[in-house]
Motif scaffolding. Sequence first.
Motif, mmCIF file in Angstrom:
data_model
loop_
_atom_site.group_PDB
_atom_site.id
_atom_site.type_symbol
_atom_site.label_atom_id
_atom_site.label_comp_id
_atom_site.label_asym_id
_atom_site.label_seq_id
_atom_site.Cartn_x
_atom_site.Cartn_y
_atom_site.Cartn_z
ATOM 1 N N VAL A 1 0.866 -1.177 0.000
ATOM 2 C CA VAL A 1 0.000 0.000 0.000
ATOM 3 C C VAL A 1 0.905 1.229 0.000
ATOM 4 N N ASP A 2 0.315 2.394 -0.127
ATOM 5 C CA ASP A 2 1.148 3.599 -0.128
ATOM 6 C C ASP A 2 1.788 3.846 1.236
ATOM 7 N N ALA B 1 -0.298 11.491 5.395
ATOM 8 C CA ALA B 1 -0.370 10.622 4.220
ATOM 9 C C ALA B 1 -0.937 11.382 3.029
ATOM 10 N N LYS B 2 -1.983 12.164 3.275
ATOM 11 C CA LYS B 2 -2.575 12.959 2.205
ATOM 12 C C LYS B 2 -1.585 13.990 1.679
ATOM 13 N N CYS C 1 -0.389 10.112 -0.764
ATOM 14 C CA CYS C 1 -0.785 8.705 -0.649
ATOM 15 C C CYS C 1 -2.262 8.541 -1.002
ATOM 16 N N ARG C 2 -2.564 7.403 -1.597
ATOM 17 C CA ARG C 2 -3.948 7.086 -1.927
ATOM 18 C C ARG C 2 -4.476 5.898 -1.124
ATOM 19 N N LYS D 1 -13.589 8.218 9.179
ATOM 20 C CA LYS D 1 -14.745 8.518 8.329
ATOM 21 C C LYS D 1 -14.476 9.762 7.488
ATOM 22 N N GLY D 2 -14.810 9.675 6.238
ATOM 23 C CA GLY D 2 -14.614 10.813 5.347
ATOM 24 C C GLY D 2 -13.193 10.983 4.850
ATOM 25 N N ALA D 3 -12.311 10.037 5.163
ATOM 26 C CA ALA D 3 -10.925 10.135 4.692
ATOM 27 C C ALA D 3 -10.891 10.123 3.168
ATOM 28 N N ARG D 4 -10.047 10.961 2.601
ATOM 29 C CA ARG D 4 -9.976 11.055 1.146
ATOM 30 C C ARG D 4 -8.923 10.125 0.553
ATOM 31 N N LEU D 5 -8.709 9.027 1.214
ATOM 32 C CA LEU D 5 -7.850 7.976 0.693
ATOM 33 C C LEU D 5 -8.369 6.651 1.209
#
Length: 246
Positions: free
Chosen positions: A90-91, A187-188, A192-193, A221-225
């Motif tokens: 993973v990233d 991470a964002k 990272c995805r 919750k709502g994480a963009r990855l």
Amino acid sequence: MTGHEKTREENLDFCIRYLLEQNRAQAEIPGYLADKRRLLQALMNIWKPQPLSQEFLQAQDAELAAQRKEKGCVRPSSPLWQGDITRLKVDAIVNAANKLGLGCWHPLHPCIDNAIHSAAGLQLRLECNRILQGREIATGGAIITPGYNLPAKYVLHTVGPIVLAGEPTRGQEEQLAACYRSCLYQAKEQGCRSIAFCCISTGEYHFPHRRAAEIAIEACKGARLRVIFNVFKEIDYEIYRELLGE
């Protein structure tokens, strides 16, 4: 094989002798491959950050690449995965670190901090030492490093709260949630995805397993990855499976 190439056992012997000298320690090099690997890991676990030769790094990386191939890499397709986090491609993976941020110093200790540092190689301890320069990681905070010999591109090192007795306080619950938010943010920022979280603050830090899982899921919750919850113990697998509806 050309004349200057080392076999795997010769690589291990070289790495062991090198670290014995750097650690100013003495030990007889065992004859069996598995015992050589255990001794090398033990020496890596007690190694103090200092310059490393390119010859050592090449030999160490060759051995860790062989171990990675033996374990196999996994691309999890589900948000819940049970097993060794050092196998995940993973990233980013998350390490439940201690406040010093340099890994576990107890030889062959079966904690995730030790497992990640042992699989990544000594470059990881060097980089953590360079970033922190003697400072501590605040509870709820995190630092990010390359993954080096891990299948993951990055490692996020975060420090969870220690519950000394009874139930966690509201402050400790917030600190645990902050661990997840800190890792997601970094991470964002790194682009990272996907990110795999271990179970933070359970086990030796005594945070109740179910409450820790509830906080982890809520914080993500709502994480963009893409988020993967990596568990090792059966108790955590059953809790996360119920909470995630897996």
